[in-house]
Design a protein around this motif. Structure first.
Motif, PDB file in Angstrom:
ATOM      1  N   LEU A   1       8.687  -4.554   4.179  1.00  0.00           N
ATOM      2  CA  LEU A   1       9.510  -3.350   4.126  1.00  0.00           C
ATOM      3  C   LEU A   1       8.615  -2.128   3.999  1.00  0.00           C
ATOM      4  CD1 LEU A   1      12.362  -1.939   3.665  1.00  0.00           C
ATOM      5  CD2 LEU A   1      11.935  -2.293   1.210  1.00  0.00           C
ATOM      6  N   PHE A   2       8.995  -1.045   4.691  1.00  0.00           N
ATOM      7  CA  PHE A   2       8.360   0.245   4.403  1.00  0.00           C
ATOM      8  C   PHE A   2       9.436   1.309   4.250  1.00  0.00           C
ATOM      9  CE2 PHE A   2       8.518   1.388   9.010  1.00  0.00           C
ATOM     10  CZ  PHE A   2       8.875   2.724   8.922  1.00  0.00           C
ATOM     11  N   LEU A   3       9.119   2.307   3.450  1.00  0.00           N
ATOM     12  CA  LEU A   3       9.996   3.447   3.230  1.00  0.00           C
ATOM     13  C   LEU A   3       9.131   4.683   3.194  1.00  0.00           C
ATOM     14  CD1 LEU A   3      12.807   4.648   2.501  1.00  0.00           C
ATOM     15  CD2 LEU A   3      12.197   4.282   0.093  1.00  0.00           C
ATOM     16  N   SER A   4       9.528   5.714   3.954  1.00  0.00           N
ATOM     17  CA  SER A   4       8.747   6.951   3.968  1.00  0.00           C
ATOM     18  C   SER A   4       9.670   8.151   3.929  1.00  0.00           C
ATOM     19  CB  SER A   4       7.845   7.028   5.214  1.00  0.00           C
ATOM     20  OG  SER A   4       8.601   7.372   6.364  1.00  0.00           O
TER      21      SER A   4
ATOM     22  N   ASP B   1       2.621  30.140   6.657  1.00  0.00           N
ATOM     23  CA  ASP B   1       3.242  29.456   5.521  1.00  0.00           C
ATOM     24  C   ASP B   1       3.686  28.042   5.895  1.00  0.00           C
ATOM     25  OD1 ASP B   1       3.959  29.277   2.867  1.00  0.00           O
ATOM     26  OD2 ASP B   1       5.995  30.010   3.207  1.00  0.00           O
ATOM     27  N   PHE B   2       2.903  27.374   6.739  1.00  0.00           N
ATOM     28  CA  PHE B   2       3.219  25.988   7.083  1.00  0.00           C
ATOM     29  C   PHE B   2       2.835  25.058   5.935  1.00  0.00           C
ATOM     30  CE2 PHE B   2       1.169  21.998   8.392  1.00  0.00           C
ATOM     31  CZ  PHE B   2       2.291  21.306   8.815  1.00  0.00           C
ATOM     32  N   HIS B   3       3.670  24.067   5.685  1.00  0.00           N
ATOM     33  CA  HIS B   3       3.333  23.005   4.744  1.00  0.00           C
ATOM     34  C   HIS B   3       4.140  21.765   5.077  1.00  0.00           C
ATOM     35  CE1 HIS B   3       6.408  25.706   2.996  1.00  0.00           C
ATOM     36  NE2 HIS B   3       7.026  24.585   2.643  1.00  0.00           N
ATOM     37  N   LYS B   4       3.505  20.614   4.870  1.00  0.00           N
ATOM     38  CA  LYS B   4       4.177  19.331   5.051  1.00  0.00           C
ATOM     39  C   LYS B   4       3.732  18.376   3.961  1.00  0.00           C
ATOM     40  CE  LYS B   4       5.013  15.318   7.986  1.00  0.00           C
ATOM     41  NZ  LYS B   4       4.896  14.642   9.295  1.00  0.00           N
ATOM     42  N   LEU B   5       4.685  17.617   3.431  1.00  0.00           N
ATOM     43  CA  LEU B   5       4.421  16.538   2.498  1.00  0.00           C
ATOM     44  C   LEU B   5       4.943  15.249   3.112  1.00  0.00           C
ATOM     45  CD1 LEU B   5       5.686  18.215  -0.808  1.00  0.00           C
ATOM     46  CD2 LEU B   5       3.349  18.193   0.085  1.00  0.00           C
ATOM     47  N   PHE B   6       4.127  14.203   3.063  1.00  0.00           N
ATOM     48  CA  PHE B   6       4.523  12.897   3.617  1.00  0.00           C
ATOM     49  C   PHE B   6       4.071  11.799   2.667  1.00  0.00           C
ATOM     50  CE2 PHE B   6       3.190   9.031   5.789  1.00  0.00           C
ATOM     51  CZ  PHE B   6       4.336   8.672   6.480  1.00  0.00           C
ATOM     52  N   ALA B   7       4.907  10.796   2.502  1.00  0.00           N
ATOM     53  CA  ALA B   7       4.527   9.623   1.704  1.00  0.00           C
ATOM     54  C   ALA B   7       5.182   8.384   2.298  1.00  0.00           C
ATOM     55  CB  ALA B   7       4.959   9.794   0.249  1.00  0.00           C
TER      56      ALA B   7
ATOM     57  N   GLY C   1       0.815  -1.207   0.000  1.00  0.00           N
ATOM     58  CA  GLY C   1       0.000   0.000   0.000  1.00  0.00           C
ATOM     59  C   GLY C   1       0.845   1.250   0.000  1.00  0.00           C
ATOM     60  N   VAL C   2       0.201   2.342  -0.297  1.00  0.00           N
ATOM     61  CA  VAL C   2       0.842   3.651  -0.325  1.00  0.00           C
ATOM     62  C   VAL C   2      -0.027   4.614   0.474  1.00  0.00           C
ATOM     63  CG1 VAL C   2       1.551   5.603  -1.752  1.00  0.00           C
ATOM     64  CG2 VAL C   2       1.951   3.270  -2.550  1.00  0.00           C
ATOM     65  N   ARG C   3       0.605   5.395   1.332  1.00  0.00           N
ATOM     66  CA  ARG C   3      -0.106   6.431   2.067  1.00  0.00           C
ATOM     67  C   ARG C   3       0.552   7.769   1.779  1.00  0.00           C
ATOM     68  NH1 ARG C   3      -0.752   7.557   8.584  1.00  0.00           N
ATOM     69  NH2 ARG C   3      -2.345   9.176   8.366  1.00  0.00           N
ATOM     70  N   THR C   4      -0.241   8.759   1.456  1.00  0.00           N
ATOM     71  CA  THR C   4       0.276  10.102   1.226  1.00  0.00           C
ATOM     72  C   THR C   4      -0.513  11.092   2.073  1.00  0.00           C
ATOM     73  OG1 THR C   4      -1.214  10.468  -0.650  1.00  0.00           O
ATOM     74  CG2 THR C   4       0.970   9.562  -1.133  1.00  0.00           C
ATOM     75  N   ARG C   5       0.149  12.183   2.405  1.00  0.00           N
ATOM     76  CA  ARG C   5      -0.509  13.213   3.215  1.00  0.00           C
ATOM     77  C   ARG C   5       0.096  14.569   2.876  1.00  0.00           C
ATOM     78  NH1 ARG C   5       0.354  15.535   8.280  1.00  0.00           N
ATOM     79  NH2 ARG C   5      -1.561  16.257   9.277  1.00  0.00           N
ATOM     80  N   VAL C   6      -0.776  15.546   2.690  1.00  0.00           N
ATOM     81  CA  VAL C   6      -0.378  16.927   2.421  1.00  0.00           C
ATOM     82  C   VAL C   6      -1.072  17.810   3.441  1.00  0.00           C
ATOM     83  CG1 VAL C   6      -0.334  18.810   0.759  1.00  0.00           C
ATOM     84  CG2 VAL C   6      -0.134  16.449  -0.040  1.00  0.00           C
ATOM     85  N   ALA C   7      -0.330  18.719   4.067  1.00  0.00           N
ATOM     86  CA  ALA C   7      -0.914  19.628   5.045  1.00  0.00           C
ATOM     87  C   ALA C   7      -0.400  21.039   4.796  1.00  0.00           C
ATOM     88  CB  ALA C   7      -0.564  19.188   6.469  1.00  0.00           C
ATOM     89  N   VAL C   8      -1.284  22.013   4.969  1.00  0.00           N
ATOM     90  CA  VAL C   8      -0.926  23.426   4.850  1.00  0.00           C
ATOM     91  C   VAL C   8      -1.608  24.178   5.977  1.00  0.00           C
ATOM     92  CG1 VAL C   8      -0.579  23.367   2.344  1.00  0.00           C
ATOM     93  CG2 VAL C   8      -2.851  23.881   3.259  1.00  0.00           C
ATOM     94  N   GLY C   9      -1.046  25.350   6.316  1.00  0.00           N
ATOM     95  CA  GLY C   9      -1.638  26.123   7.390  1.00  0.00           C
ATOM     96  C   GLY C   9      -1.066  27.512   7.467  1.00  0.00           C
TER      97      GLY C   9
END
Length: 745
Positions: free
Chosen positions: A204-207, A185-191, A174-182
């Motif tokens: 195995l997992f890699l993020s 000028d806050f921002h986060k990208l996660f995968a 599976g793949v999980r992605t997440r984008v956050a802004v606030g």
């Protein structure tokens, strides 16, 4: 910008390398929920000490939009007074937290472990950030007061123990992605990519993640780039191996502290920050934001190996390694001090667990730990500021070398059940070897690295050098629980915890007052040998009552703390410096509660009353005394109240969280009073189920400090003997809005 985004650019193409990873068709059965959901924050199951656990749902809500700081997830627990400098938890200092009034510095009083291994200990302000994204955690657990003998591996566990459980690689791809802004000028990208099971037993997992925000007051920003990985492998029918790794890079421009007078006028000074521009006036330019900053890179590896020697005997071995390298800059008066930090930690725990009866187990274990380069710093350089405000090398403030601090700790833990009675008994022995320090004369040395300066063969300063010394302690612990009725349990616990002494301030004071100490015949070695481990003996008595989905857990506790370090005046020297020997008494009451009213409503909350008082006055000069006997220690509110309410209806959920923090004092004399405050946070989420290859989609909205309350959130007191006029105060964050989008494939 203080980091690049290459890690995500490299990670995203990798999401397509696993066949079927993004298009796995797993049909989930339809489940009709008729019972109340499990509380996301609750007492740790099968545990009779005061320990609370936060699950993944709680992390997602309490961890905030950045999902970077695990300390934020502890905020609803009893007796936890947590504050932060920014709205997102990107500030890496975890030190502004108290548990039962005890300062929870991770390099002296709070044991921090990852999967039970002490592999992420912060040994100073900065130096180690938060290495694992909260999206990669299964949950976190905090022990308050007494702890089992096989818990609390760290540089000290006086305030408690915090353990982070990593979310292991999943069985399905599976793949999980997440984008956050606030705001700001806050921002986060996660995968995160999970391969699922392959080769018959491998997973195995890699993020990767990148996050950044501007300061909410003053110039500057803070950023964090992180790569996490995990691998698990079954070893036949008897064993298993887990490997986890983290690479982290963070930058942080500091928030400017306020004086007490400024903290009482937030209308004028609430937005005060460091200077955005250089002025050419040295006393002003010391407050330039780029001269008050830190940046670090760090790498972490840890492993868990278990092997069943027989049906009743299991072997566990958990090695770990951590490296951190970076720099802190601190502007003061008309200079800038630069501290270079290069530290390494490594060690292992080994356990033999025997099932000696159907309802009884015995664990024998051993912990060994090494850490190099802790306070005092090995490299400290001082720069003056020229007429353009530029730093010009002035001198070496500190040039020294030091071996590894060594921790050796054997332990055993016995636990079992008999009818309605459950019990545990443990004992741990701790040996802490503080290595000798060799100081060098940096006079005339150029502006080079620490190692390059030592290569120039500077003269040894014997007056600032020491031999090794060893501190030891026995740490007994026990707990018991008796079922009075099917719905009411009586529980009790006793334990001794320990805190490490601070060496850095002691070294600095001696360095600045060598002549006075030498005239009195006191060597640095004498002060080194007089160091003592602070200890706390705590007794707890409580109940746990259950009725349906309502659970109440009231607890009374009493602690006697010994050998606290305070800065006291020594008439033979005419100087005040850190000395051990002061006692304190802490006692109070906690109520932890959860109630699953129905399938829609869940309540989680806590109420705490904490008294933590020094038992002695402190001499501050020849005839002056700081009247601290009977005073509440700084930054320790007597009253804390927290309540979280979650409402679920279909795909929607709404979670308001209210907190009340009672009056505190910034100083040990209880002269600088800080008003009580209350804040409310609000989060809302909308979740969508399977749509084609998309397993789930979630949109989250969070409002921090909903009513935009003005308050002092953080009080940086250092030691519990803080004098009036010496304390730094930081305003709490204003109302902040953040939005995130998460998708699972």
């Amino acid at each position: 910008m203080h980091r690049d985004r290459s890690l995500l650019l490299l990670l995203c193409p990798a999401l397509t390398l696993i066949p079927g990873a993004a298009s796995a068709e797993t049909q989930l059965p339809v489940i009709e929920v008729t019972a109340a959901p499990t509380p996301s924050v609750a007492p740790l199951a099968e545990q009779d000490y005061s320990a609370s656990h936060v699950d993944r749902n709680g992390l997602a809500t309490l961890g905030g939009a950045a999902q970077a700081n695990p300390y934020r997830a502890l905020d609803l627990m009893p007796s936890v007074n947590l504050s932060g400098l920014d709205a997102y938890g990107l500030s890496v200092d975890q030190n502004f937290m108290r548990v039962r009034g005890i300062s929870a510095y991770s390099y002296s009083n709070l044991a921090v472990t990852v999967n039970g291994t002490p592999s992420s200990v912060s040994t100073g302000r900065g130096g180690v950030g938060n290495l694992f994204d909260l999206e990669n955690l299964e949950g976190v657990t905090l022990w308050r007061g007494p702890q089992p003998a096989n818990v609390g591996f760290g540089l000290g566990n006086l305030a408690g123990s915090l353990n982070l459980n990593i979310l292991a690689p999943t069985a399905e791809p599976g793949v999980r992605t997440r984008v956050a802004v606030g705001g700001d000028d806050f921002h986060k990208l996660f995968a995160r990519l999970d391969t699922g099971t392959f080769n018959g037993g491998s997973r195995l997992f890699l993020s990767g993640s990148t996050a950044e925000s501007d300061q909410w007051r003053g110039p500057g920003d803070q950023s964090r780039d992180t790569v996490n990985a995990g691998f698990t492998q079954t070893l036949g029918e008897r064993g298993g191996l887990e490997l986890y790794a983290a690479h982290n890079r963070f930058h942080r421009d500091e928030y400017r502290p306020l004086t007490y007078a400024q903290s009482q006028d937030l209308g004028t000074y609430g937005d005060l920050g460091y200077n955005a521009e250089l002025t050419g006036v040295a006393t002003q330019d010391a407050n330039y934001y780029a001269y008050n900053t830190q940046h670090f890179e760090e790498d972490n590896l840890l492993a868990r190996l278990h092997w069943d020697l027989s049906e009743t005997l299991r072997l566990r071995f958990n090695p770990y390694w951590l490296s951190s390298e970076g720099q802190r800059r601190v502007g003061k008066t008309n200079t800038v001090t630069v501290v270079d930090i290069d530290q390494e930690q490594y060690g292992a725990t080994a356990e033999l667990v025997a099932q000696i009866a159907p309802d009884q187990s015995l664990t024998f274990g051993y912990w060994s730990h090494r850490v190099t380069s802790m306070p005092p710093p090995m490299s400290q350089k001082v720069y003056s500021l020229d007429k353009q405000g530029r730093p010009v090398f002035s001198k070496w403030g500190i040039l020294s070398d030091m071996g590894a601090r060594a921790y050796e700790s054997p332990y055993f833990q016995l636990q079992g059940e008999q009818g309605r009675w459950r019990y545990s008994l443990g004992l741990r022995y701790l040996s802490f070897r503080l290595p000798g320090i060799t100081s060098y004369d940096g006079t005339g040395l150029p502006d080079v690295s620490h190692d390059a300066a030592l290569d120039l063969n500077p003269a040894v300063k014997s007056s600032l050098s020491t031999e090794a010394t060893t501190l030891t302690a026995w740490l007994p612990t026990l707990s018991t629980r008796f079922a009075l009725t099917p719905s009411l349990d009586l529980k009790g616990a006793y334990g001794r915890t320990v805190g490490n002494p601070w060496m850095g301030p002691l070294y600095s004071v001696y360095m600045s007052n060598q002549k006075a100490f030498q005239k009195a015949g006191i060597t640095l070695q004498t002060l080194w040998d007089d160091l003592a481990l602070e200890t706390s003996d705590t007794v707890e008595l409580g109940l746990q009552w259950r009725r349906g989905d309502l659970m109440l857990t009231p607890t009374l506790f009493y602690s006697q703390l010994r050998d606290k370090q305070v800065t006291a005046y020594d008439p033979t020297v005419g100087v005040s410096y850190l000395q051990s020997g002061v006692e304190a008494t802490a006692y109070g009451a906690e109520l932890e509660a959860s109630w699953g009213i129905d399938a829609h409503w869940t309540l989680v909350g806590s109420l705490s009353w904490n008294i933590n008082r020094l038992n002695d006055d402190i001499r501050t000069a020849g005839s002056a005394v700081l009247e601290t006997d009977g005073n509440q220690v700084p930054d320790a509110p007597e009253w804390l109240a927290k309540l979280g309410v979650e409402y679920r209806a279909g795909n929607w959920s709404l979670t308001p969280i209210a907190r009340y923090v009672g009056r505190r004092y910034g100083d040990a004399a209880n002269q600088e009073s800080v008003d009580a405050y209350a804040t409310v946070d609000l989060s809302a989420a909308y979740r969508v189920g399977r749509v084609g290859a998309l397993q789930s989609l979630e949109v989250d909205l969070s409002l921090i400090n909903l009513f935009d309350a003005d308050y002092i959130g953080t009080i940086d007191v250092g030691q519990d003997d803080a004098r009036p006029g010496s304390i730094d105060y930081y305003p709490g964050t204003p109302r902040t809005l953040a939005l995130s989008l998460s998708a699972n494939f």
